[in-house]
Design a protein around this motif. Sequence first.
Motif, mmCIF file in Angstrom:
data_model
loop_
_atom_site.group_PDB
_atom_site.id
_atom_site.type_symbol
_atom_site.label_atom_id
_atom_site.label_comp_id
_atom_site.label_asym_id
_atom_site.label_seq_id
_atom_site.Cartn_x
_atom_site.Cartn_y
_atom_site.Cartn_z
ATOM 1 N N VAL A 187 0.847 -1.196 0.000
ATOM 2 C CA VAL A 187 0.000 0.000 0.000
ATOM 3 C C VAL A 187 0.884 1.248 0.000
ATOM 4 C CG1 VAL A 187 -1.589 1.345 1.424
ATOM 5 C CG2 VAL A 187 -2.012 -1.090 1.060
ATOM 6 N N SER A 188 1.906 1.264 0.839
ATOM 7 C CA SER A 188 2.801 2.425 0.928
ATOM 8 C C SER A 188 3.520 2.658 -0.396
ATOM 9 C CB SER A 188 3.842 2.226 2.018
ATOM 10 O OG SER A 188 3.229 2.101 3.256
ATOM 11 N N GLN A 189 4.013 1.571 -0.984
ATOM 12 C CA GLN A 189 4.751 1.713 -2.248
ATOM 13 C C GLN A 189 3.847 2.205 -3.374
ATOM 14 O OE1 GLN A 189 6.735 -2.035 -2.895
ATOM 15 N NE2 GLN A 189 7.991 -1.770 -1.068
ATOM 16 N N LEU A 190 2.612 1.730 -3.391
ATOM 17 C CA LEU A 190 1.685 2.167 -4.427
ATOM 18 C C LEU A 190 1.418 3.671 -4.308
ATOM 19 C CD1 LEU A 190 -0.245 1.552 -6.745
ATOM 20 C CD2 LEU A 190 -1.986 0.981 -5.046
ATOM 21 N N VAL A 191 1.154 4.136 -3.108
ATOM 22 C CA VAL A 191 0.868 5.557 -2.913
ATOM 23 C C VAL A 191 2.123 6.384 -3.203
ATOM 24 C CG1 VAL A 191 0.133 7.303 -1.261
ATOM 25 C CG2 VAL A 191 -0.973 5.072 -1.271
ATOM 26 N N ASP A 192 3.297 5.900 -2.775
ATOM 27 C CA ASP A 192 4.546 6.615 -3.071
ATOM 28 C C ASP A 192 4.765 6.722 -4.579
ATOM 29 O OD1 ASP A 192 5.036 6.915 -0.389
ATOM 30 O OD2 ASP A 192 6.582 5.348 -0.286
ATOM 31 N N GLU A 193 4.474 5.647 -5.297
ATOM 32 C CA GLU A 193 4.661 5.638 -6.748
ATOM 33 C C GLU A 193 3.702 6.620 -7.419
ATOM 34 O OE1 GLU A 193 6.981 4.212 -8.457
ATOM 35 O OE2 GLU A 193 6.199 4.685 -10.440
ATOM 36 N N LEU A 194 2.465 6.650 -6.957
ATOM 37 C CA LEU A 194 1.508 7.617 -7.495
ATOM 38 C C LEU A 194 1.997 9.036 -7.248
ATOM 39 C CD1 LEU A 194 -1.940 6.114 -6.421
ATOM 40 C CD2 LEU A 194 -1.202 6.610 -8.758
ATOM 41 N N ASP A 195 2.494 9.282 -6.043
ATOM 42 C CA ASP A 195 2.976 10.609 -5.664
ATOM 43 C C ASP A 195 4.172 11.005 -6.535
ATOM 44 O OD1 ASP A 195 2.871 12.866 -3.803
ATOM 45 O OD2 ASP A 195 4.803 12.098 -3.089
ATOM 46 N N ARG A 196 5.134 10.096 -6.663
ATOM 47 C CA ARG A 196 6.346 10.365 -7.442
ATOM 48 C C ARG A 196 5.994 10.635 -8.909
ATOM 49 N NH1 ARG A 196 9.136 6.736 -5.021
ATOM 50 N NH2 ARG A 196 8.300 5.014 -6.243
ATOM 51 N N THR A 197 5.138 9.816 -9.462
ATOM 52 C CA THR A 197 4.773 9.960 -10.874
ATOM 53 C C THR A 197 4.026 11.267 -11.107
ATOM 54 O OG1 THR A 197 4.636 7.567 -11.065
ATOM 55 C CG2 THR A 197 3.573 8.849 -12.789
ATOM 56 N N THR A 198 3.142 11.605 -10.205
ATOM 57 C CA THR A 198 2.385 12.844 -10.355
ATOM 58 C C THR A 198 3.328 14.047 -10.307
ATOM 59 O OG1 THR A 198 0.517 11.777 -9.280
ATOM 60 C CG2 THR A 198 0.456 14.170 -9.437
ATOM 61 N N ARG A 199 4.296 14.008 -9.401
ATOM 62 C CA ARG A 199 5.250 15.129 -9.319
ATOM 63 C C ARG A 199 6.166 15.187 -10.541
ATOM 64 N NH1 ARG A 199 4.672 17.399 -4.410
ATOM 65 N NH2 ARG A 199 3.485 16.117 -2.960
ATOM 66 N N GLU A 200 6.527 14.034 -11.086
ATOM 67 C CA GLU A 200 7.323 14.001 -12.316
ATOM 68 C C GLU A 200 6.566 14.658 -13.460
ATOM 69 O OE1 GLU A 200 9.641 9.834 -11.665
ATOM 70 O OE2 GLU A 200 8.703 10.121 -13.630
ATOM 71 N N VAL A 201 5.326 14.300 -13.590
ATOM 72 C CA VAL A 201 4.490 14.860 -14.653
ATOM 73 C C VAL A 201 4.393 16.375 -14.487
ATOM 74 C CG1 VAL A 201 2.112 14.968 -15.508
ATOM 75 C CG2 VAL A 201 3.192 12.751 -15.104
ATOM 76 N N ALA A 202 4.247 16.819 -13.249
ATOM 77 C CA ALA A 202 4.145 18.257 -12.994
ATOM 78 C C ALA A 202 5.460 18.954 -13.351
ATOM 79 C CB ALA A 202 3.772 18.501 -11.530
ATOM 80 N N ARG A 203 6.598 18.315 -13.016
ATOM 81 C CA ARG A 203 7.910 18.908 -13.327
ATOM 82 C C ARG A 203 8.145 18.999 -14.836
ATOM 83 N NH1 ARG A 203 9.850 16.224 -8.859
ATOM 84 N NH2 ARG A 203 10.473 14.444 -10.106
ATOM 85 N N GLU A 204 7.566 18.071 -15.566
ATOM 86 C CA GLU A 204 7.729 18.093 -17.016
ATOM 87 C C GLU A 204 6.902 19.207 -17.653
ATOM 88 O OE1 GLU A 204 6.627 14.120 -18.096
ATOM 89 O OE2 GLU A 204 8.427 13.254 -17.195
ATOM 90 N N GLY A 205 6.218 19.960 -16.838
ATOM 91 C CA GLY A 205 5.477 21.100 -17.339
ATOM 92 C C GLY A 205 4.055 20.761 -17.748
ATOM 93 N N LEU A 206 3.695 19.540 -17.568
ATOM 94 C CA LEU A 206 2.316 19.172 -17.901
ATOM 95 C C LEU A 206 1.405 19.594 -16.760
ATOM 96 C CD1 LEU A 206 3.109 15.667 -19.372
ATOM 97 C CD2 LEU A 206 2.658 17.765 -20.628
ATOM 98 N N SER A 207 0.223 19.899 -17.092
ATOM 99 C CA SER A 207 -0.698 20.440 -16.109
ATOM 100 C C SER A 207 -1.222 19.345 -15.168
ATOM 101 C CB SER A 207 -1.874 21.098 -16.830
ATOM 102 O OG SER A 207 -2.788 21.562 -15.876
ATOM 103 N N VAL A 208 -0.939 19.529 -13.898
ATOM 104 C CA VAL A 208 -1.513 18.649 -12.871
ATOM 105 C C VAL A 208 -2.253 19.558 -11.900
ATOM 106 C CG1 VAL A 208 -1.054 17.031 -10.995
ATOM 107 C CG2 VAL A 208 0.352 16.969 -13.063
ATOM 108 N N PRO A 209 -3.553 19.490 -11.912
ATOM 109 C CA PRO A 209 -4.305 20.360 -10.997
ATOM 110 C C PRO A 209 -3.857 20.131 -9.550
ATOM 111 C CG PRO A 209 -5.778 19.164 -12.478
ATOM 112 C CD PRO A 209 -4.410 18.590 -12.669
ATOM 113 N N LEU A 210 -3.808 21.203 -8.783
ATOM 114 C CA LEU A 210 -3.365 21.099 -7.387
ATOM 115 C C LEU A 210 -4.204 20.103 -6.596
ATOM 116 C CD1 LEU A 210 -2.411 24.723 -6.341
ATOM 117 C CD2 LEU A 210 -0.929 22.722 -6.644
#
Length: 147
Positions: free
Chosen positions: A62-85
């Motif tokens: 469960v922890s790894q899944l949530v961490d992976e979602l968090d990491r991926t979402t932040r990566e997408v945001a860093r790439e300049g793609l729009s991730v709503p807050l």
Amino acid sequence: MGLYWHHDHDALASWCQSYEARVQHIRARKPQEEHELRLRLFQPVREPPAQLVWICQLYDQVSQLVDELDRTTREVAREGLSVPLYVLDDLGSVREAALQTYMQVAAARNLDLWEWVKSDQAQALHQLECPECPWNGYSIFPDRAYW
Ligand SMILES: [Zn+2]
């Protein structure tokens, strides 16, 4: 990963996510004179209760899944793609919901690592699997004030 005796000097048994990382930590951060004892006593619980291992693995998953979602979402945001807050905020809610679900399952099956560590079963298993251990119920360094 697994259930280990004496992950820390003041722990009888705990869940360890990486044996190698803990050994590296001991070698890099703990006083030299403690290495031999810490490394000798830090060892897998050879016959842990299967249900206890299962619930600890579930928590890790469960922890790894949530961490992976968090990491991926932040990566997408860093790439300049729009991730709503709200997406980032929602991940906090997902983490909380996952943790609550895990706790409900653990309670329903009466599985609690800390209760097991205090149990007579754990004490007896420790005596069998960890001979010549200086553990005094609080520390593997019974002669030392260690705070
Ligand atoms: Zn021990």
